[in-house]
Design a protein around this motif. Structure first.
Motif, mmCIF file in Angstrom:
data_model
loop_
_atom_site.group_PDB
_atom_site.id
_atom_site.type_symbol
_atom_site.label_atom_id
_atom_site.label_comp_id
_atom_site.label_asym_id
_atom_site.label_seq_id
_atom_site.Cartn_x
_atom_site.Cartn_y
_atom_site.Cartn_z
ATOM 1 N N LEU A 185 0.786 -1.228 0.000
ATOM 2 C CA LEU A 185 0.000 0.000 0.000
ATOM 3 C C LEU A 185 0.822 1.285 0.000
ATOM 4 C CD1 LEU A 185 -2.407 -1.360 2.718
ATOM 5 C CD2 LEU A 185 -2.962 -1.072 0.299
ATOM 6 N N ASP B 60 3.742 4.110 -1.226
ATOM 7 C CA ASP B 60 4.320 4.651 -2.455
ATOM 8 C C ASP B 60 5.843 4.691 -2.411
ATOM 9 O OD1 ASP B 60 1.983 5.148 -4.001
ATOM 10 O OD2 ASP B 60 1.535 6.834 -2.687
ATOM 11 N N VAL C 142 -1.307 -1.106 -4.464
ATOM 12 C CA VAL C 142 -2.141 0.088 -4.578
ATOM 13 C C VAL C 142 -1.177 1.272 -4.623
ATOM 14 C CG1 VAL C 142 -3.953 1.480 -3.506
ATOM 15 C CG2 VAL C 142 -4.004 -1.024 -3.280
ATOM 16 N N SER D 71 -0.319 5.527 -5.812
ATOM 17 C CA SER D 71 -0.756 6.870 -6.184
ATOM 18 C C SER D 71 -0.237 7.179 -7.581
ATOM 19 C CB SER D 71 -0.200 7.903 -5.201
ATOM 20 O OG SER D 71 -0.674 7.647 -3.898
ATOM 21 N N ARG E 98 -4.557 4.287 -6.792
ATOM 22 C CA ARG E 98 -5.240 4.634 -5.545
ATOM 23 C C ARG E 98 -6.598 5.297 -5.806
ATOM 24 N NH1 ARG E 98 -2.698 4.016 -1.127
ATOM 25 N NH2 ARG E 98 -0.662 4.270 -2.108
ATOM 26 N N ALA F 275 -9.436 3.013 -6.037
ATOM 27 C CA ALA F 275 -9.746 2.261 -4.820
ATOM 28 C C ALA F 275 -10.690 3.016 -3.889
ATOM 29 C CB ALA F 275 -8.455 1.927 -4.068
ATOM 30 N N THR F 276 -11.200 4.140 -4.321
ATOM 31 C CA THR F 276 -12.026 4.997 -3.472
ATOM 32 C C THR F 276 -13.208 4.271 -2.862
ATOM 33 O OG1 THR F 276 -11.348 6.947 -4.702
ATOM 34 C CG2 THR F 276 -13.368 7.133 -3.416
ATOM 35 N N VAL G 241 -9.337 -5.590 -3.940
ATOM 36 C CA VAL G 241 -8.250 -4.899 -4.637
ATOM 37 C C VAL G 241 -7.868 -5.691 -5.886
ATOM 38 C CG1 VAL G 241 -5.819 -4.224 -4.500
ATOM 39 C CG2 VAL G 241 -7.372 -3.692 -2.594
#
Length: 171
Positions: A24, A26, A74, A76, A105, A108-109, A159
């Motif tokens: 998860l 970055d 996941v 950004s 990302r 994934a909201t 996911v």
């Protein structure tokens, strides 16, 4: 006093059906391979001995036993330099037999995504990875509480189902 907590090596070696990994962050801690890539040094993919690590061998052995190994990341967008490097390095994961997917990302909201990276082995044991804000590894935490494992396995599957296969995710 010896630790009674399992190790990643033990859990992967004992896996019979599945091992899933959710990432998860970055950016993670820096390492010599990342720093070499930043200097413009690239992997000679034809020279397997130069990039094959013990981790890759462990994954290959698990896959050889019939364990399905999946990794979902996941990320950004635009991606960080570290994620750009991970995308480049994923070729080694694939060669070891992992199936890797990427989920921006922003896509994934509507998902309930856990707060920590983790591995789940055979839907029985979860290994959480805790990192500092700077991406330095702090500790692992293990649980075999069925409800906790089930909850995180369901989050991983959400996911996974929404993520793009590695060969379809361009940086």
């Amino acid at each position: 006093m010896p630790s009674s907590a399992p190790t990643f090596d033990d859990l992967l070696a004992g896996a019979k059906r599945s091992a899933v990994h959710l990432e998860l962050r970055d950016a993670y801690y820096s390492n010599p391979r990342f720093e070499a890539w930043r200097r413009g040094e690239h992997v000679d993919w034809a020279d397997r001995a130069s990039w094959w690590r013990p981790f890759h061998q462990q994954i290959a052995e698990a896959v050889g036993r019939g364990v399905r190994v999946r990794r979902a990341r996941v990320v950004s967008e635009p991606v960080t330099e570290y994620i750009r490097w991970e995308h480049y390095q994923t070729r080694a994961n694939l060669a070891a037999g992992e199936d890797v997917r990427w989920l921006p990302r922003a896509a994934a909201t509507e998902l309930l995504v856990p707060a920590n990276d983790f591995w789940i082995f055979d839907d029985e044991v979860i290994e959480f990875h805790h990192f500092s804000g700077e991406g330095q590894f702090l500790k692992d935490e293990f649980s075999a509480v069925p409800a906790l494992v089930k909850q995180h396995a369901a989050a991983f599957e959400q996911v996974w189902d929404n993520a793009r296969p590695h060969d379809q995710y361009e940086i």
